[in-house]
Scaffold this motif. Structure first.
Motif, short mmCIF file in Angstrom:
data_model
loop_
_atom_site.label_atom_id
_atom_site.label_comp_id
_atom_site.label_asym_id
_atom_site.label_seq_id
_atom_site.Cartn_x
_atom_site.Cartn_y
_atom_site.Cartn_z
N PHE A 44 29.79 49.68 47.61
CA PHE A 44 29.61 50.47 46.38
C PHE A 44 28.31 51.26 46.49
O PHE A 44 27.31 50.76 47.01
N HIS A 75 33.57 45.93 48.25
CA HIS A 75 34.05 46.82 47.19
C HIS A 75 35.47 47.29 47.49
O HIS A 75 36.27 47.45 46.59
N LEU A 76 35.78 47.48 48.79
CA LEU A 76 37.08 48.05 49.15
C LEU A 76 37.80 47.24 50.23
O LEU A 76 38.64 47.80 50.95
N GLU A 125 39.24 40.64 43.13
CA GLU A 125 40.32 41.62 43.29
C GLU A 125 39.94 42.71 44.29
O GLU A 125 40.80 43.29 44.94
N HIS A 126 38.64 42.95 44.45
CA HIS A 126 38.21 43.97 45.40
C HIS A 126 38.33 43.50 46.86
O HIS A 126 38.18 44.30 47.77
N LEU A 168 42.52 44.18 48.30
CA LEU A 168 43.16 45.47 48.04
C LEU A 168 44.14 45.81 49.17
O LEU A 168 43.86 45.58 50.33
N ASP A 169 45.26 46.34 48.80
CA ASP A 169 46.26 46.90 49.72
C ASP A 169 46.95 45.91 50.66
O ASP A 169 48.10 46.10 51.02
N LEU A 218 49.13 40.15 40.09
CA LEU A 218 48.84 40.40 38.68
C LEU A 218 49.94 41.28 38.08
O LEU A 218 50.36 42.26 38.69
N LYS A 219 50.40 40.89 36.91
CA LYS A 219 51.50 41.61 36.26
C LYS A 219 50.98 42.69 35.32
O LYS A 219 49.89 42.55 34.75
N SER A 220 51.79 43.74 35.16
CA SER A 220 51.42 44.85 34.28
C SER A 220 51.05 44.35 32.90
O SER A 220 51.80 43.60 32.28
N GLY A 221 49.88 44.76 32.43
CA GLY A 221 49.43 44.37 31.10
C GLY A 221 48.84 42.97 31.04
O GLY A 221 48.39 42.53 29.99
N GLY A 222 48.84 42.27 32.20
CA GLY A 222 48.46 40.86 32.19
C GLY A 222 47.00 40.61 32.53
O GLY A 222 46.18 41.52 32.63
N LEU A 223 46.72 39.31 32.75
CA LEU A 223 45.36 38.85 33.07
C LEU A 223 45.36 38.30 34.49
O LEU A 223 46.34 38.46 35.23
#
Lengths: 247, 119
Positions: free
Chosen positions: A31, A68-69, A96-97, A100-101, A139-144
């Motif tokens: 970052f 970061h990535l 979560e960083h 990724l991918d 992780l699901k859409s709208g979720g935690l």
């Protein structure tokens, strides 16, 4: 970003005397935006503080967002900087960083050699039982944040045989309790893990993820009251260092 | 006489201006009846998609532009599309060939959700 907290678990809590360890988090290596244009310097400052402690920690916990990535060179830089710390053992959980991918493949190859599933594991130090959890995948859409059935099942078995006097430290990247669900600061299925931990007299829950300046809270599951109570355990800020003691 | 002519000229100008205004208004109404522009952009900033819901015609390409200082991605909830993680100022485009409503989110920050309506 990189935060560091010292934990000191005093005599009579675990077997084998006092235990001191340091939690660091959210190095976000790579970052470079105005919020923190020099994350290398921040992590180095944290390492310097660790090395300056009068009561040196036996190991470090890193609660995720190492990179970061999720790039190899970002993990490399953190690993290199942490080699300068007085404590040589570092226990990681992914942020979560860091996944990724590739769904965490590179993270697991690097940090998860002794881990189960997507990177969860436990270890014991001086009679204290540490549980590192992964709540940043699927992780699901709208979720935690999410632990998932397989990990919860493992956790239940993992603590079943332990005596209720065993001090427990659970650590994950995203908060395991709901701090501010509107911003995703919580883990949707963590409540399922609470019954597994209720019998223990001392449960410490640690997380990373949040960089804002201000008080943070953790929870203690109090076996005597058989209820979950929220207690403020420490205050921290970005790059800060605070001593936390349990007697 | 000259004064009257000026008055007529003034009236004529007003009528012309009003006509133009009305004409312009009808043009604008007509424009609204047209399908939206074929391509559209969704801005990603401060942990949100803007606009959150976008309506485009079949065949339109939607481009997401990450203006945040944090990486994000764009993942359709039904698996129709999934971007690689986009860092600051990186873009992702997808062309919608079928009508329908496409819900999507950032799988890194799943509280970030959006919708593309293709009609």
């Amino acid at each position: 970003m990189s935060r560091a907290f010292v934990k000191h678990i005093g005599k009579g809590v675990g077997k084998g005397g006092d235990l001191t360890f340091v939690q660091i988090s959210d190095s976000h290596m790579g970052f470079n935006k105005p919020a923190n244009p020099d994350v290398v310097a921040t992590l180095q400052a944290a390492v310097d503080k660790i090395n300056g402690l009068s009561n040196p920690p036996e190991f470090l916990l890193h609660t995720g967002d190492i990179s970061h990535l999720s790039r190899p060179e970002q993990f490399d830089t953190v690993d290199q900087l942490l080699k300068g710390a007085s404590a040589k053992d570092v226990f990681f959980v992914p942020g979560e960083h860091d996944v990724l991918d590739d769904n965490g493949k590179a993270y697991l190859e690097r940090y998860g050699k002794n881990a189960k599933g997507s990177g969860w594991y436990s270890f014991d130090k001086k009679g204290v039982h540490f549980i590192g959890l992964v709540n940043v995948l699927n992780l699901k859409s709208g979720g935690l944040g999410s632990l998932g059935g397989e990990q919860l099942e493992w956790m239940e078995k993992n603590v079943k045989h332990l005596k209720s006097s065993t001090p427990i430290v659970v650590f994950a990247h995203i908060p395991l309790w709901s701090i501010y669900p509107e911003w995703g600061w919580g883990t949707e299925d963590s409540a399922q893990a609470q019954p597994y931990l209720k019998k223990f007299g001392s449960v410490t829950v640690l997380n990373g993820h949040i960089h804002h300046k201000g008080p943070l809270q953790t929870e203690k599951i109090d076996a005597r009251k058989s209820s979950l109570e929220r207690k403020q355990r420490w205050r921290g800020k970005i790059g800060g260092l605070q001593v936390w003691r349990r007697r | 006489m000259a004064r009257k002519n000026r008055w007529i000229a003034g009236l004529a100008t007003t009528v012309m201006a009003t006509t133009l205004l009305l004409f312009g208004e009808s043009l604008r109404v007509a424009a609204n009846d047209q399908p939206p522009a074929a391509n559209a952009e969704v801005k990603i900033d401060n942990f949100s998609f803007g606009p959150q819901t976008i309506t485009v015609p079949v065949g339109a390409t939607v481009t997401w532009n990450n203006r945040d200082d944090i990486p994000h991605n764009v993942v359709s909830t039904d698996g129709a599309f999934k971007s690689k993680v986009r860092d600051t100022d990186e873009k992702f485009s997808y062309t919608f060939d079928k009508a329908g409503t496409y819900s999507y989110y950032c799988s890194i920050h799943p509280k970030m959700t959006g919708k593309v309506v293709v009609q």
